[in-house]
Scaffold this motif. Sequence first.
Motif, PDB file in Angstrom:
ATOM      1  N   ALA A 102     -29.404  67.719  -1.182  1.00 17.50           N
ATOM      2  CA  ALA A 102     -28.366  67.785  -2.145  1.00 17.50           C
ATOM      3  C   ALA A 102     -29.000  67.672  -3.607  1.00 17.50           C
ATOM      4  O   ALA A 102     -28.375  68.386  -4.669  1.00 17.50           O
ATOM      5  N   ARG A 103     -30.284  67.237  -3.689  1.00 17.80           N
ATOM      6  CA  ARG A 103     -31.004  67.438  -5.026  1.00 17.80           C
ATOM      7  C   ARG A 103     -31.588  68.652  -5.332  1.00 17.80           C
ATOM      8  O   ARG A 103     -31.867  69.024  -6.265  1.00 17.80           O
ATOM      9  N   ASP A 104     -31.608  69.616  -4.182  1.00 18.26           N
ATOM     10  CA  ASP A 104     -32.375  70.681  -4.442  1.00 18.26           C
ATOM     11  C   ASP A 104     -31.752  71.899  -3.201  1.00 18.26           C
ATOM     12  O   ASP A 104     -32.148  72.096  -2.248  1.00 18.26           O
ATOM     13  N   ARG A 105     -30.754  72.494  -3.939  1.00 18.80           N
ATOM     14  CA  ARG A 105     -29.999  73.726  -2.914  1.00 18.80           C
ATOM     15  C   ARG A 105     -31.082  74.728  -2.292  1.00 18.80           C
ATOM     16  O   ARG A 105     -30.908  75.034  -1.117  1.00 18.80           O
ATOM     17  N   GLY A 106     -32.022  74.921  -2.804  1.00 18.88           N
ATOM     18  CA  GLY A 106     -32.886  75.909  -2.490  1.00 18.88           C
ATOM     19  C   GLY A 106     -33.715  75.562  -1.226  1.00 18.88           C
ATOM     20  O   GLY A 106     -34.029  76.473  -0.311  1.00 18.88           O
ATOM     21  N   PHE A 107     -33.941  74.132  -1.231  1.00 17.15           N
ATOM     22  CA  PHE A 107     -34.738  73.608  -0.105  1.00 17.15           C
ATOM     23  C   PHE A 107     -33.978  73.838   1.222  1.00 17.15           C
ATOM     24  O   PHE A 107     -34.656  74.121   2.310  1.00 17.15           O
ATOM     25  N   THR A 108     -32.736  73.874   1.403  1.00 17.56           N
ATOM     26  CA  THR A 108     -32.153  74.089   2.492  1.00 17.56           C
ATOM     27  C   THR A 108     -32.403  75.626   3.034  1.00 17.56           C
ATOM     28  O   THR A 108     -32.564  75.785   4.163  1.00 17.56           O
ATOM     29  N   ALA A 109     -32.184  76.443   2.046  1.00 18.68           N
ATOM     30  CA  ALA A 109     -32.358  77.948   2.288  1.00 18.68           C
ATOM     31  C   ALA A 109     -33.849  77.934   2.896  1.00 18.68           C
ATOM     32  O   ALA A 109     -34.054  78.828   3.691  1.00 18.68           O
ATOM     33  N   ALA A 110     -34.826  77.404   2.291  1.00 22.14           N
ATOM     34  CA  ALA A 110     -36.325  77.547   2.543  1.00 22.14           C
ATOM     35  C   ALA A 110     -36.537  76.948   4.145  1.00 22.14           C
ATOM     36  O   ALA A 110     -37.247  77.648   4.833  1.00 22.14           O
ATOM     37  N   ILE A 164     -22.363  71.624  -1.362  1.00 23.22           N
ATOM     38  CA  ILE A 164     -21.536  70.483  -2.153  1.00 23.22           C
ATOM     39  C   ILE A 164     -22.003  71.029  -3.573  1.00 23.22           C
ATOM     40  O   ILE A 164     -23.166  70.934  -4.037  1.00 23.22           O
ATOM     41  N   HIS A 165     -20.982  71.020  -4.344  1.00 27.58           N
ATOM     42  CA  HIS A 165     -21.120  71.455  -5.622  1.00 27.58           C
ATOM     43  C   HIS A 165     -20.083  70.529  -6.874  1.00 27.58           C
ATOM     44  O   HIS A 165     -19.118  70.164  -6.688  1.00 27.58           O
ATOM     45  N   ALA A 166     -21.162  69.708  -7.577  1.00 25.16           N
ATOM     46  CA  ALA A 166     -20.458  68.758  -8.485  1.00 25.16           C
ATOM     47  C   ALA A 166     -20.736  68.927  -9.851  1.00 25.16           C
ATOM     48  O   ALA A 166     -21.687  69.904 -10.401  1.00 25.16           O
ATOM     49  N   THR A 167     -20.092  68.209 -10.537  1.00 24.35           N
ATOM     50  CA  THR A 167     -20.439  68.405 -12.363  1.00 24.35           C
ATOM     51  C   THR A 167     -21.815  67.872 -12.711  1.00 24.35           C
ATOM     52  O   THR A 167     -22.453  68.175 -13.685  1.00 24.35           O
ATOM     53  N   THR A 170     -25.873  63.320 -10.111  1.00 23.72           N
ATOM     54  CA  THR A 170     -25.651  62.050  -9.484  1.00 23.72           C
ATOM     55  C   THR A 170     -24.186  62.086  -8.757  1.00 23.72           C
ATOM     56  O   THR A 170     -24.098  61.469  -7.652  1.00 23.72           O
ATOM     57  N   THR A 171     -23.225  62.754  -9.089  1.00 19.85           N
ATOM     58  CA  THR A 171     -22.146  62.843  -8.306  1.00 19.85           C
ATOM     59  C   THR A 171     -22.325  63.755  -7.262  1.00 19.85           C
ATOM     60  O   THR A 171     -21.877  63.396  -5.913  1.00 19.85           O
ATOM     61  N   GLN A 172     -23.320  64.645  -7.112  1.00 16.11           N
ATOM     62  CA  GLN A 172     -23.625  65.714  -5.903  1.00 16.11           C
ATOM     63  C   GLN A 172     -24.142  64.530  -5.078  1.00 16.11           C
ATOM     64  O   GLN A 172     -23.839  64.777  -3.880  1.00 16.11           O
ATOM     65  N   LEU A 196     -17.156  54.162   5.084  1.00 16.86           N
ATOM     66  CA  LEU A 196     -17.745  55.152   4.494  1.00 16.86           C
ATOM     67  C   LEU A 196     -18.406  54.821   3.084  1.00 16.86           C
ATOM     68  O   LEU A 196     -17.563  53.844   2.376  1.00 16.86           O
ATOM     69  N   PRO A 197     -19.092  55.472   2.502  1.00 16.73           N
ATOM     70  CA  PRO A 197     -19.517  55.480   0.854  1.00 16.73           C
ATOM     71  C   PRO A 197     -18.572  55.655   0.066  1.00 16.73           C
ATOM     72  O   PRO A 197     -17.384  56.526   0.612  1.00 16.73           O
ATOM     73  N   PRO A 198     -18.453  55.322  -1.135  1.00  9.33           N
ATOM     74  CA  PRO A 198     -17.545  55.671  -2.017  1.00  9.33           C
ATOM     75  C   PRO A 198     -17.267  57.061  -2.180  1.00  9.33           C
ATOM     76  O   PRO A 198     -18.213  57.863  -2.209  1.00  9.33           O
ATOM     77  N   VAL A 199     -15.814  57.509  -2.251  1.00  5.57           N
ATOM     78  CA  VAL A 199     -15.470  58.873  -2.612  1.00  5.57           C
ATOM     79  C   VAL A 199     -15.712  59.142  -4.278  1.00  5.57           C
ATOM     80  O   VAL A 199     -15.819  58.177  -4.936  1.00  5.57           O
ATOM     81  N   VAL A 200     -15.989  60.308  -4.425  1.00  5.48           N
ATOM     82  CA  VAL A 200     -16.281  60.814  -5.893  1.00  5.48           C
ATOM     83  C   VAL A 200     -15.465  62.031  -5.956  1.00  5.48           C
ATOM     84  O   VAL A 200     -15.256  62.822  -5.110  1.00  5.48           O
ATOM     85  N   PRO A 201     -14.469  62.248  -7.110  1.00  2.00           N
ATOM     86  CA  PRO A 201     -13.966  63.303  -7.362  1.00  2.00           C
ATOM     87  C   PRO A 201     -14.784  64.436  -7.416  1.00  2.00           C
ATOM     88  O   PRO A 201     -15.602  64.773  -8.208  1.00  2.00           O
ATOM     89  N   LEU A 202     -14.513  65.669  -6.553  1.00  2.00           N
ATOM     90  CA  LEU A 202     -15.145  66.863  -6.668  1.00  2.00           C
ATOM     91  C   LEU A 202     -14.184  67.901  -7.141  1.00  2.00           C
ATOM     92  O   LEU A 202     -14.867  68.884  -7.870  1.00  2.00           O
TER      93      LEU A 202
END
Length: 215
Positions: A102-110, A164-167, A170-172, A196-202
């Motif tokens: 989640a902290r690095d979108r490119g790593f999933t693709a890699a 997952i895309h957020a503003t 931290t939210t992401q 479940l962990p807390p929900v956040v508005p996306l």
Amino acid sequence: MTDRLPHTLRSDALDNRERIVEAARAVFAVDGLDVPMREVARRAGVAPATLYRRFPTKEMLVTEAFAEQMQACHTVVDEGLADPDPWHGFCLVIEKMCELHARDRGFTAALISNFPHAVDFEARREYALKAIDELARRAKEAGRLRPDFVLDDVLLVLMANSGIHATSLTTQVTASRRFAALAISAFRASPDVAPLPPVVPLAPPASVSRRSRAG
């Protein structure tokens, strides 16, 4: 003067290389691996020729940019394997892997790409996947992981998690934790449900309002 020149050139070359790798990490983390090499060069403040001299292929740049993340992935799976409770270790790996990605979108693709010439990167990835597979086997034997789980399910979760895309970061990450908990709940063999962990508005507020009125 001539005695100091080679050292200066080597120092400049090292600085350029570090700037290129840092720029690649930043742009891949946000925009994924489809970013053109010229854009990485622009972000690094170097000429495209300089970038290609250091990294002749995108494969070389990508594997170097994500070397630290792959090491972190290695550490996570080792931590999971070391846990005496295989289900707890499996859950820990899913949670931490989702946050890492989640902290690095490119790593999933890699992680899901094929880099046949990057021997070290490929070896680390193979180790991580085999470790997760072994942890899953143990969790199945303990009766905690559903018997029809396969290793590709982890890759599927990571691919979905990277969407997952957020503003804010931290939210992401918070949203990723909730998603990981949902995935773990789906993987669980027993019917008991953990909170479940807390929900956040996306979604933007306007979209939420429209959905509420439609309902």
